[in-house]
Scaffold this active site. Structure first.
Site, PDB file in Angstrom:
ATOM      1  CG  HIS A 191      32.494  37.041  20.768  1.00 24.93           C
ATOM      2  ND1 HIS A 191      33.574  36.751  19.992  1.00 24.93           N
ATOM      3  CD2 HIS A 191      32.720  38.241  21.317  1.00 24.93           C
ATOM      4  CE1 HIS A 191      34.436  37.755  20.068  1.00 24.93           C
ATOM      5  NE2 HIS A 191      33.937  38.665  20.877  1.00 24.93           N
ATOM      6  CD  GLU A 426      39.064  45.118  41.982  1.00 31.04           C
ATOM      7  OE1 GLU A 426      38.209  44.321  41.577  1.00 31.04           O
ATOM      8  OE2 GLU A 426      39.799  45.755  41.221  1.00 31.04           O
ATOM      9  CG  ASP A 450      38.747  40.623  41.781  1.00 32.64           C
ATOM     10  OD1 ASP A 450      39.109  39.429  41.723  1.00 32.64           O
ATOM     11  OD2 ASP A 450      38.739  41.373  40.803  1.00 32.64           O
ATOM     12  CB  CYS A 497      30.880  47.998  39.444  1.00 33.51           C
ATOM     13  SG  CYS A 497      32.599  47.901  39.932  1.00 33.51           S
TER      14      CYS A 497
HETATM   15  C1  PEP Z   1      34.888  42.883  40.654  1.00 36.16           C
HETATM   16  O1  PEP Z   1      35.964  42.385  40.971  1.00 36.16           O
HETATM   17  O2  PEP Z   1      33.846  42.784  41.343  1.00 36.16           O
HETATM   18  C2  PEP Z   1      34.781  43.630  39.393  1.00 36.16           C
HETATM   19  C3  PEP Z   1      33.686  44.315  39.096  1.00 36.16           C
HETATM   20  O3  PEP Z   1      35.831  43.571  38.539  1.00 36.16           O
HETATM   21  P1  PEP Z   1      36.129  42.325  37.571  1.00 36.16           P
HETATM   22  O4  PEP Z   1      34.953  41.378  37.687  1.00 36.16           O
HETATM   23  O5  PEP Z   1      36.296  42.894  36.220  1.00 36.16           O
HETATM   24  O6  PEP Z   1      37.378  41.764  38.157  1.00 36.16           O
HETATM   25 MG    MG Z   2      37.770  42.902  39.933  1.00 36.74          MG
END
Ligand code: PEP
Ligand code: MG
Length: 562
Positions: A191, A426, A450, A497
């Site tokens: 947090h 991913e 990922d 992302c």
């Molecule tokens: C990723 O895997 O790049 C992603 C954005 O998802 P997370 O980090 O939530 O697994």
């Molecule tokens: Mg991911």
């Protein structure tokens, strides 16, 4: 004296330079008296009085945070207030007092069991143990009548160092005065880290024992981007740090120098982060990690509660899009009330869409109902995306569930709107099946965190292979290139992302690879937008071609340095 660098985990990509003030929350307790010298009634009274005082303090901090930071951040204090009334915890303290332990020692003992339990649960639950420590330390301070440093009144240019900062500590920091903070313990998703990101304070956590050796009044730089604390920084390091907070915030959409639009969006985990995203100039939300809505609670949020949250997100971006990712649990994101078998290798196990189409089918349907309804109610454009997709069948089955949910909403007479639909890219399988996936969907978003771990077969959590878990590797770049081509061939848009999207050093490369959208932690948005407007797409494409032709990551890095 030459500068000394200590490594930690950067939580905000900002740097700050300042003078160290130590924050020591440890309350030293004297040896307890013998049990027969303790008057349990008097100790119960002391504990009760401390509980009342803690409630009062928390309520005041809650109100102040709601006013100055935001209502959602303030909710952390509600959780603390609930802990104070949790009979499991207060009961353990009272039992110890009954046995002749003085109130302060009883608080320490009583909380220990609960803290250990949360830590043993691992993952993000373990980080919630910090909340319990926060409450314990508050109670200890009150019972022992100890002074505390007023964190809201720190001198300008302070870098606050602590073994650990609690959410309530962090919420008191004034970003105008505090140049940054660093802690020996803590992780990216604690947090304290989330607060640091939403109020825009340079921060590095998890530096380890070495941090404790830094002396008060030392001059240090907190480099949240590199994840470093620099002790006795030289002039150049100091200047770079001082400049890092001077970036222009662009609230308008940006395009490259030759007129190609690139959407720059924010990644969020809770509605609390919406305000920060808008303030940093996000055009949209490119990833709403909804699993955060399901953490830290005993039961899942129901349809109406989710509906409200999604509408809040859509209303925050009336002119933009909000990409909501359906539950991505499993892997490093266990949720206590979800019945998950322990798996040998959870990252290759029942994660993301595999759970939604399997054991969590009910949660999935509820979430989709809330989402479709939110699409009709909220101002912005909703997009829904599925995580961890590896096969065309998973997409077909997910689309079938959506059709089912639609029919159900029709029957219930509830309004809804169909969102844009997409998947996270991913897994290498999703890259190789990109053309077929794009035929079925409106968009892709590349999750490089990922994708890198699965392309390179290197865990995102294992320090020993961190050198391999690097999205700059040509293998990862080629996977991204292929996904972009597949998306565009199928008339789908494609964003990114994963953390890679927010690395300002890579903006030109990513634009050159053809990404239509980049989504990141809100604080990196100004830097990335600043980069986009300088880019010439033809040059960027040429640069990307060279990077794609590289044989090693070293070559990619050389190109980037040039
Ligand atoms: C990723 O895997 O790049 C992603 C954005 O998802 P997370 O980090 O939530 O697994
Ligand atoms: Mg991911």
């Amino acid at each position: 004296m030459s500068e000394r660098r200590l490594e930690g985990v950067g939580v905000t990509p900002l740097s700050g330079v300042g003078t160290v003030i130590w924050y020591d929350q440890e309350v030293d307790l004297p040896e307890p008296p013998a049990p027969d010298e303790v008057d349990p009634d008097a100790e119960h009274d002391r504990f009760e009085t401390a509980l009342d005082a803690a409630r009062e303090e928390l309520q005041a901090e809650r109100d102040r945070t709601a006013e100055e930071v935001g209502e959602d951040e303030a909710a952390i204090f509600d959780a603390h207030l609930q802990f104070l009334d949790d009979p499991q915890i207060t009961g353990a303290v009272e039992d110890a007092i009954d046995e002749g332990v003085p109130a302060e020692h009883a608080v320490r003992e009583g909380f220990e069991g609960a803290i250990e339990q949360m830590e043993a649960a691992g993952g993000r639950m373990a980080e919630r143990a910090d909340d319990l420590r926060d409450i314990r330390d508050r109670l200890l301070r009150i019972v022992t009548d100890s002074e505390r440093l007023d964190l809201s009144e720190l001198p300008e240019g302070t870098v606050l160092l602590a073994e650990m900062l609690t959410p309530s500590d962090t919420a008191q920091l004034d970003p105008e005065r505090v140049a940054g903070f660093a802690t020996a313990k803590g992780g990216r998703t604690s947090h304290a880290a989330i607060f640091a990101r939403s109020i825009g304070i340079p921060a590095v956590v998890g530096v380890g024992e070495q941090l404790l050796e830094i002396e008060a009044d030392a001059e240090i730089v907190v480099d949240g981007e590199a994840g470093e604390v620099v002790v006795d920084p030289d002039e150049a390091t100091r200047e770079r740090a001082a400049e890092s907070r001077d970036v222009e915030i662009r609230t308008e959409r940006v395009e490259t120098a030759d007129g190609e639009p690139v959407e720059v969006a924010a990644n969020i985990g809770t509605a609390a982060e919406l305000e920060g995203a808008v303030a940093q100039g996000a055009d949209a939300v490119g990833l709403f990690r909804t699993e955060f809505l399901f953490l830290d609670r005993a039961t899942p949020p129901d349809e109406d509660e989710q509906l409200e949250t999604y509408v809040e997100a859509l209303d925050a971006f009336p002119e933009g899009r909000v990409v909501v990712r359906t539950l991505d649990i499993g892997g490093d994101k266990p949720i206590p009330y979800v019945d998950a078998e322990e798996e040998e290798n959870p990252f290759l196990g029942t994660r993301g869409i595999r759970r939604s189409l399997g054991p969590d089918a009910e949660l999935f349907r509820t979430q989709l109902r809330a989402l479709l309804r939110a699409g009709a109610e909220g101002d912005g454009e909703l997009a829904v995306m599925f995580p961890m997709v590896a096969t065309v069948e998973e997409v077909d089955r997910s689309l079938a569930v959506i059709e089912d949910v639609r029919a159900e909403l029709d029957e219930d007479g509830l309004g809804y709107e169909m969102p844009e639909l997409g998947v996270m890219v991913e897994t290498p399988a999703a890259v190789f099946m990109g053309e077929q996936l794009a035929e079925r969907l409106d968009f892709f978003s590349i999750g490089t965190n990922d994708l890198t771990q699965y392309v390179m077969a290197a865990s995102r959590q294992n320090e020993a292979v961190a050198h391999l878990h690097n999205p700059r590797d040509p293998a990862v770049l080629r996977a991204i290139d292929r996904a972009v081509d597949a998306a565009h061939a199928g008339d789908a848009w494609i964003g990114m992302c994963g953390e890679m999207a927010g690395d300002p050093e890579l903006t030109e490369l990513l634009v050159g690879l053809g990404l239509d959208e980049l989504s990141m932690s809100a604080v990196t948005i100004p830097n990335v937008k600043g980069n986009v407007v300088e880019i010439d797409t033809a040059e960027a494409r040429e640069f990307a071609e060279q990077a794609l032709a590289s044989e090693t990551r070293a070559q990619v890095n050389e190109l980037l340095e040039e």
